[in-house]
Design a protein around this motif. Structure first.
Motif, PDB file in Angstrom:
ATOM      1  N   UNK A  12       7.496  -1.247   3.076  1.00 36.51           N
ATOM      2  CA  UNK A  12       8.015  -0.614   4.280  1.00 36.51           C
ATOM      3  C   UNK A  12       8.411  -1.655   5.308  1.00 36.51           C
ATOM      4  N   UNK A  13       8.907  -1.216   6.476  1.00 37.68           N
ATOM      5  CA  UNK A  13       9.525  -2.134   7.427  1.00 37.68           C
ATOM      6  C   UNK A  13       8.590  -2.898   8.357  1.00 37.68           C
ATOM      7  N   UNK A  17       1.457  -0.132   9.442  1.00 35.75           N
ATOM      8  CA  UNK A  17       1.860   1.197   8.983  1.00 35.75           C
ATOM      9  C   UNK A  17       2.235   1.160   7.507  1.00 35.75           C
ATOM     10  N   UNK A  18       2.716   0.014   7.061  1.00 39.13           N
ATOM     11  CA  UNK A  18       3.093  -0.207   5.664  1.00 39.13           C
ATOM     12  C   UNK A  18       2.403  -1.477   5.184  1.00 39.13           C
ATOM     13  N   UNK A  19       2.614  -1.834   3.934  1.00 40.38           N
ATOM     14  CA  UNK A  19       1.847  -2.920   3.331  1.00 40.38           C
ATOM     15  C   UNK A  19       2.726  -4.042   2.795  1.00 40.38           C
ATOM     16  N   UNK A  20       2.219  -5.265   2.920  1.00 41.74           N
ATOM     17  CA  UNK A  20       2.804  -6.398   2.218  1.00 41.74           C
ATOM     18  C   UNK A  20       2.267  -6.306   0.787  1.00 41.74           C
ATOM     19  N   UNK A  21       3.169  -6.282  -0.174  1.00 45.20           N
ATOM     20  CA  UNK A  21       2.799  -6.109  -1.579  1.00 45.20           C
ATOM     21  C   UNK A  21       2.579  -7.461  -2.250  1.00 45.20           C
ATOM     22  N   UNK A  22       3.421  -8.425  -1.915  1.00 43.59           N
ATOM     23  CA  UNK A  22       3.289  -9.757  -2.512  1.00 43.59           C
ATOM     24  C   UNK A  22       3.984 -10.767  -1.614  1.00 43.59           C
ATOM     25  N   UNK A  23       3.607 -12.020  -1.801  1.00 44.83           N
ATOM     26  CA  UNK A  23       4.302 -13.097  -1.110  1.00 44.83           C
ATOM     27  C   UNK A  23       4.193 -14.362  -1.935  1.00 44.83           C
ATOM     28  N   UNK A  24       5.151 -15.229  -1.698  1.00 44.94           N
ATOM     29  CA  UNK A  24       5.159 -16.519  -2.367  1.00 44.94           C
ATOM     30  C   UNK A  24       5.385 -17.613  -1.345  1.00 44.94           C
ATOM     31  N   UNK A  48       7.493   3.454   1.308  1.00 46.59           N
ATOM     32  CA  UNK A  48       8.851   3.945   1.106  1.00 46.59           C
ATOM     33  C   UNK A  48       9.258   3.541  -0.304  1.00 46.59           C
ATOM     34  N   UNK A  49       9.580   4.520  -1.116  1.00 47.41           N
ATOM     35  CA  UNK A  49       9.867   4.275  -2.537  1.00 47.41           C
ATOM     36  C   UNK A  49      10.915   3.192  -2.746  1.00 47.41           C
ATOM     37  N   UNK A  57       7.279  -3.438  -8.488  1.00 44.81           N
ATOM     38  CA  UNK A  57       5.952  -2.892  -8.788  1.00 44.81           C
ATOM     39  C   UNK A  57       5.928  -1.398  -8.477  1.00 44.81           C
ATOM     40  N   UNK A  58       5.092  -0.667  -9.197  1.00 43.44           N
ATOM     41  CA  UNK A  58       4.860   0.742  -8.893  1.00 43.44           C
ATOM     42  C   UNK A  58       3.696   0.856  -7.927  1.00 43.44           C
ATOM     43  N   UNK A  59       3.594   1.981  -7.258  1.00 41.63           N
ATOM     44  CA  UNK A  59       2.466   2.212  -6.353  1.00 41.63           C
ATOM     45  C   UNK A  59       1.148   2.129  -7.121  1.00 41.63           C
ATOM     46  N   UNK A  60       1.111   2.717  -8.302  1.00 41.05           N
ATOM     47  CA  UNK A  60      -0.105   2.698  -9.113  1.00 41.05           C
ATOM     48  C   UNK A  60      -0.498   1.255  -9.440  1.00 41.05           C
ATOM     49  N   UNK A  61       0.470   0.449  -9.793  1.00 44.49           N
ATOM     50  CA  UNK A  61       0.191  -0.954 -10.108  1.00 44.49           C
ATOM     51  C   UNK A  61      -0.371  -1.687  -8.892  1.00 44.49           C
ATOM     52  N   UNK A  62       0.233  -1.472  -7.723  1.00 47.23           N
ATOM     53  CA  UNK A  62      -0.214  -2.185  -6.527  1.00 47.23           C
ATOM     54  C   UNK A  62      -1.633  -1.819  -6.131  1.00 47.23           C
ATOM     55  N   UNK A  63      -2.078  -0.628  -6.490  1.00 45.12           N
ATOM     56  CA  UNK A  63      -3.433  -0.204  -6.125  1.00 45.12           C
ATOM     57  C   UNK A  63      -4.502  -1.040  -6.840  1.00 45.12           C
TER      58      UNK A  63
END
Length: 173
Positions: A12-13, A17-24, A48-49, A57-63
């Protein structure tokens, strides 16, 4: 001072309110051989899909990703172990990438090893060209794939090119 090129992916933006999923992250030196990759479990029930899909990544994977606090502590340790002097955060879009990294550092560990400022790669390039609309992304060697380590690597390659071939005055320790 050590420049560390960073790229993030989120669902998300905005952070919180939203999450950082990954970073490098890539330590900018002539070898570009020192990298960090972090995947983080979402911290919010919002996503946000379309934004998440960019990460691959899928939401399930990120969990199943590691807890954010642990990843940020690992990143702090990596920064301290690999930078000489003050670490300098630099990215393609520091308005976005910095916002997440800074928020996550302060929220989860109470400090940001980068301090209170960041640099934007495109602004350095535009300054060298004396053109605020100068295009630079074609100078990347590593393809922009939305894998954050690969994206940070491509951007680090451009910073090195600016130093070595375009006479950018920058000290890389």
């Amino acid at each position: 001072m050590s420049y560390i090129m960073v790229d993030i992916e989120s669902d998300g933006p905005i952070p919180g309110d939203y999450s950082m999923i990954s970073f490098g992250a890539v330590l900018v030196n002539n070898e570009l051989d020192t990298t960090f990759y972090g995947k983080l479990k979402p911290i919010s029930n919002n996503w946000i899909s379309e934004a998440l899909a960019v990460s691959g990544h899928t939401r399930e994977e990120t969990m199943s990703f590691p807890e954010a606090k642990n990843v940020m502590l690992d990143f702090k340790d990596w920064i301290q172990a690999n930078s000489k002097g003050r670490p300098i955060f630099i990215s393609d879009n520091n308005g976005f990438d910095w916002m997440f990294i800074c928020w996550y550092f302060h929220h989860f560990i109470g400090e940001n090893p980068f301090g209170h400022s960041s640099r934007r790669l495109a602004d350095l390039f535009c300054g060298l060209q004396k053109d605020t609309f100068a295009k630079w992304k074609h100078l990347r060697k590593t393809a922009h794939t939305h894998n954050p380590v690969e994206d940070a690597m491509g951007n680090a390659e451009v910073l090195l090119l600016m130093k070595n071939e375009m006479d950018l005055k920058i000290s890389l320790k």
